[in-house]
Design a protein around this motif. Structure first.
Motif, PDB file in Angstrom:
ATOM      1  N   GLN A  18      73.933  90.429  57.070  1.00  0.00           N
ATOM      2  CA  GLN A  18      73.733  91.635  56.248  1.00  0.00           C
ATOM      3  C   GLN A  18      74.070  91.366  54.780  1.00  0.00           C
ATOM      4  N   ALA A  19      75.187  90.649  54.569  1.00  0.00           N
ATOM      5  CA  ALA A  19      75.603  90.362  53.184  1.00  0.00           C
ATOM      6  C   ALA A  19      74.607  89.421  52.514  1.00  0.00           C
ATOM      7  N   LEU A  52      66.596  87.524  58.056  1.00  0.00           N
ATOM      8  CA  LEU A  52      65.335  88.281  57.886  1.00  0.00           C
ATOM      9  C   LEU A  52      65.392  89.606  58.650  1.00  0.00           C
ATOM     10  N   ALA A  53      65.978  89.586  59.829  1.00  0.00           N
ATOM     11  CA  ALA A  53      66.096  90.832  60.602  1.00  0.00           C
ATOM     12  C   ALA A  53      67.011  91.818  59.877  1.00  0.00           C
ATOM     13  N   ALA A  54      68.089  91.302  59.284  1.00  0.00           N
ATOM     14  CA  ALA A  54      69.001  92.184  58.526  1.00  0.00           C
ATOM     15  C   ALA A  54      68.279  92.749  57.299  1.00  0.00           C
ATOM     16  N   GLN A  90      58.082  83.375  63.916  1.00  0.00           N
ATOM     17  CA  GLN A  90      59.358  84.077  64.064  1.00  0.00           C
ATOM     18  C   GLN A  90      59.684  84.920  62.833  1.00  0.00           C
ATOM     19  N   ALA A  91      59.321  84.399  61.660  1.00  0.00           N
ATOM     20  CA  ALA A  91      59.575  85.158  60.429  1.00  0.00           C
ATOM     21  C   ALA A  91      58.694  86.403  60.376  1.00  0.00           C
ATOM     22  N   ARG A  92      57.451  86.280  60.840  1.00  0.00           N
ATOM     23  CA  ARG A  92      56.556  87.445  60.850  1.00  0.00           C
ATOM     24  C   ARG A  92      57.143  88.531  61.744  1.00  0.00           C
ATOM     25  N   GLU A  93      57.644  88.096  62.892  1.00  0.00           N
ATOM     26  CA  GLU A  93      58.210  89.051  63.854  1.00  0.00           C
ATOM     27  C   GLU A  93      59.469  89.718  63.296  1.00  0.00           C
ATOM     28  N   ALA A  94      60.316  88.915  62.647  1.00  0.00           N
ATOM     29  CA  ALA A  94      61.591  89.448  62.155  1.00  0.00           C
ATOM     30  C   ALA A  94      61.412  90.354  60.943  1.00  0.00           C
TER      31      ALA A  94
END
Ligand SMILES: O=C1O[C@H](COP(=O)(O)O)[C@@H](O)[C@H](O)[C@H]1O
Length: 261
Positions: A18-19, A52-54, A90-94
């Protein structure tokens, strides 16, 4: 010239992600405010995808002008388009599928069923040419001066697909090379080289989890870059190691910051 690594240690991997996402938003917004655009190099792996998800979950992501952001990759697993193990998939998904990027600014590395077929050297040369075409006179060579280049640190100290002792980590001329016989599957990969990585203004190394503790300690304790590729990754203005407490647990006392956040 190498920049000395700065360390930031967070309580756990969720907070670290997150940070780091908040830090990346600020860096992109600042670059877009001063130059009108920004460029970021993404990494694969657990820590890169966690970031990326954060970022996808952060309301402040809307502060970014996604249409004026160039995305590049530090490495790719040389697999067919859409393979779930490809870093870009994976980046597209995240994150990437959820934000309004300009597809012309999303510079994925070639797939093994793309225009170069299974010729990984041709794929690497094509990506090097794409980087060269994007570099301007103000840049320091055949690679743009990325605002931020992120690298997940592997448990064996690999970064991008630069594995200890393999030929790719010894490359001093080319900016992108094919990798054969990687110890982590898949064995065939495409990677930026250390000279290309060092063209970035800022290099951020991400390491969270106990399995990264030894690698972080080795890379930050004066190891050589051939034996510990993470030790050779630095930016022109800043080299930042973003760790969680578990990954920082084996660092020498002299390096470990006094407080964790
Ligand atoms: O295979 C790869 O591994 C590294 C590190 O991944 P992690 O899951 O151990 O964090 C990653 O940085 C690289 O991009 C990727 O291709």
């Amino acid at each position: 010239m190498s920049t000395a690594p700065q360390l930031v240690v967070h309580r756990d991997k969720e907070l670290m992600a997150q940070a780091a996402a908040a830090r990346l938003i600020t860096r992109i917004v600042d670059a877009q405010s001063s130059r009108g655009e920004a460029s970021v190099v993404l990494t694969g792996g657990r820590n890169g995808n966690g970031l990326l998800a954060a970022l996808a979950a952060a309301p402040a992501r809307d502060a970014i002008d996604w249409s004026r952001l160039d995305l590049w990759w530090g490495d790719e697993r040389f697999l067919p388009e859409g393979d779930p193990d490809r870093n870009v998939t994976q980046a597209r998904e995240a994150l990437l599928d959820a934000v309004p990027l300009d597809p012309r600014r999303v510079h994925a590395m070639p797939a093994s069923d793309g225009p170069h077929g299974s010729d990984v050297e041709a794929a690497a040369a094509a990506y090097a040419a794409e980087l060269d075409a994007a570099a301007g006179p103000e840049d320091h060579g055949p690679v743009p001066s990325f605002d931020v280049l992120m690298l997940g640190v592997g448990p064996d100290t690999h970064v991008a697909s630069l594995f200890p002792e393999l030929p790719a980590v010894r490359e001093t001329e080319r900016t992108v090379v094919g990798v054969h016989g990687a110890p982590k599957p898949p064995p065939t990969r495409v990677t930026l080289t250390l000279p290309a990585i060092r063209a970035a203004r800022e290099v951020w190394l991400l390491a969270a989890g106990e399995d990264k503790a030894e690698a972080a300690a080795i890379a930050l304790s004066g190891a050589g870059e051939i034996q510990a590729p993470a030790a050779g990754a630095y930016g022109r203005s800043r080299t930042l190691w973003l760790l969680d407490a578990a990954a920082a647990s084996q660092l020498p006392r002299s390096l470990y910051p006094p407080a964790t956040a």
